[in-house]
Design an enzyme around this catalytic site. Structure first.
Site, PDB file in Angstrom:
ATOM      1  N   CYS A 269      59.328   4.699  90.055  1.00 35.25           N
ATOM      2  CA  CYS A 269      58.129   3.855  90.097  1.00 35.25           C
ATOM      3  C   CYS A 269      57.509   3.860  91.500  1.00 35.25           C
ATOM      4  O   CYS A 269      56.997   4.879  91.934  1.00 35.25           O
ATOM      5  CB  CYS A 269      58.472   2.442  89.617  1.00 35.25           C
ATOM      6  SG  CYS A 269      57.026   1.415  89.264  1.00 35.25           S
ATOM      7  N   HIS A 353      60.225   3.890  84.012  1.00 34.95           N
ATOM      8  CA  HIS A 353      61.453   3.131  84.250  1.00 34.95           C
ATOM      9  C   HIS A 353      62.555   3.651  83.331  1.00 34.95           C
ATOM     10  O   HIS A 353      62.708   3.177  82.200  1.00 34.95           O
ATOM     11  CB  HIS A 353      61.217   1.644  83.997  1.00 34.95           C
ATOM     12  CG  HIS A 353      60.425   0.969  85.065  1.00 34.95           C
ATOM     13  ND1 HIS A 353      60.945  -0.031  85.860  1.00 34.95           N
ATOM     14  CD2 HIS A 353      59.160   1.167  85.508  1.00 34.95           C
ATOM     15  CE1 HIS A 353      60.026  -0.423  86.735  1.00 34.95           C
ATOM     16  NE2 HIS A 353      58.930   0.295  86.532  1.00 34.95           N
ATOM     17  N   GLU A 355      65.596   3.092  83.319  1.00 34.73           N
ATOM     18  CA  GLU A 355      66.608   2.092  82.959  1.00 34.73           C
ATOM     19  C   GLU A 355      66.209   1.326  81.709  1.00 34.73           C
ATOM     20  O   GLU A 355      67.040   0.646  81.099  1.00 34.73           O
ATOM     21  CB  GLU A 355      66.844   1.138  84.133  1.00 34.73           C
ATOM     22  CG  GLU A 355      65.928  -0.062  84.210  1.00 34.73           C
ATOM     23  CD  GLU A 355      64.479   0.278  84.543  1.00 34.73           C
ATOM     24  OE1 GLU A 355      63.601  -0.569  84.317  1.00 34.73           O
ATOM     25  OE2 GLU A 355      64.230   1.413  85.022  1.00 34.73           O
TER      26      GLU A 355
END
Length: 382
Positions: A269, A353, A355
């Protein structure tokens, strides 16, 4: 007692609804997020600092809130806009309903407005500054004045505002359905020492690194490269974060010094944008950004498509990439750059992202690539 609330955009558009959070006002850039779940993770994501988040899914608050789903120690979103707040929060993990959670964290929020109309407006005109006023007889003129007075995110360095004040270690892995959040792992269980820059890091990113054997030292955003190199890291991680990457000259300078070594560097990011800037590329402000959990991204090297979680209002300008940066991923929504890899150094980054908190895990193998680079570095350089 039901209190009124009013959202006013800088172009004068008004949305009347009811207050579901704290009394007062909130000013920021109004954006929309298309995720169907994960509202608590979104609220506590530091990347949303100075932003008022509109959630497009109509029912928000169904499962309540709990401590385990927080991505940081506080709510970072400036305000919240939703269509409907359910009367009952129902989930076995629920400890507090969303309205009470917002009030406890002093977050101004509005419900019962036409979020589809608001989303269309933001999509067509671009992200706008706005103001929510909650309480008795909200003043529309005052809200418009506050919205127009907000300077916007262009040129705003927020990473140094949301970062940790002091370095700390992190050794906790990911939550599981059967075990919940695990105990912190012992150092001898974590063979790789990674220094992670906190530009607004989400906890789930740190957990996924720990899952892969990383013992993390989290450092403030303005930590010098010299201080990090003294820690003798196996890898350096550049976290997500809010605001404009261009003013973060302290981070860009540090990354440039890391790139003079062969230590693996991985950015997500804001970290992705900072790696690009440190390599000589430029960034641009997007019209309304990417915010959601269903964004298709193409891995141009493997010719596969992954569904990703996204949360960013700036992007790397592909036309400015130097020769030593190759494109690895591109958005299938608008063609914007999503991933880069240095051709001369073990450094790479991803705009989304991986995750996935909230969102899909299609991009999780990026963490595995980071570990592979670390293992190669340890064999050749240490």
């Amino acid at each position: 007692m039901i209190k009124s609330a009013l959202l006013v955009l800088e172009d004068g558009t008004q949305f009347h609804g009811r207050a579901i959070g704290a009394t007062g006002s909130a000013v920021g850039e109004v954006v929309f997020n298309t995720s169907m779940t994960g509202y608590q993770e979104i609220l506590t994501d530091p990347s949303y600092s100075r932003q008022i988040v509109t959630l497009t899914y109509p029912h928000i608050g169904n499962v309540g809130t709990n401590d385990a789903d927080e991505e940081s120690s506080q709510v970072h979103a400036q305000g919240l806009v939703i269509r409907d707040l359910p009367l009952i929060a129902s989930n076995f993990r629920n400890t507090e309903d969303l309205s009470s959670y917002l009030k406890r964290h002093n977050i101004v929020a509005i419900a019962d407005i036409d979020t589809r109309k608001l989303t269309r407006l933001l999509r067509e005109k671009g992200a706008q500054n706005g103001c929510i006023i909650a309480g008795d007889n909200p003043d529309a003129a005052l809200a418009l004045e506050k919205a127009r007075a907000f300077p916007g995110l262009n040129g705003m360095d927020l990473a140094k505002e949301v970062t940790t004040a002091e370095p700390y270690s992190w050794t906790q892995g990911s939550w599981t359905l059967t075990g919940g959040l695990p105990e912190a792992k012992k150092e001898d269980e974590l063979p790789y020492h990674v220094v992670a820059y906190d530009f607004g890091a989400k906890r789930n990113i740190l957990r996924m690194l720990v899952d892969r054997g990383c013992r993390l030292t989290i450092v403030p955003a303005q930590t010098s490269a010299e201080d990090v190199l003294k820690m003798n890291p196996d890898g350096i991680f550049l976290s997500n974060g809010p605001g404009d990457p261009a003013p973060c000259d302290y981070a860009i300078t540090a990354i440039q010094k890391f790139l003079e070594t062969d230590i693996p560097v991985f950015g997500i990011c804001l970290g992705h944008q900072l790696l690009a800037l440190a390599s000589g590329a430029k960034t641009v402000k997007m019209k309304f950004g990417h915010h959601g959990g269903n964004h298709p991204v193409k891995d141009v090297e493997k010719n596969v498509v992954m569904i990703t979680a996204q949360n960013h209002g700036f992007a790397v300008d592909e036309a400015t990439l130097p020769a030593n940066l190759r494109v690895t991923h591109k958005s299938l929504f608008d063609g914007t750059l999503q991933g880069i890899h240095r051709t001369d150094k073990p450094a790479f980054s991803f705009q989304g992202h991986p995750e996935a908190s909230p969102g899909p895990h299609d991009a999780a193998p990026l963490f595995d690539h980071f570990i592979a680079l670390i293992e190669q570095y340890r064999k050749t350089a240490k």
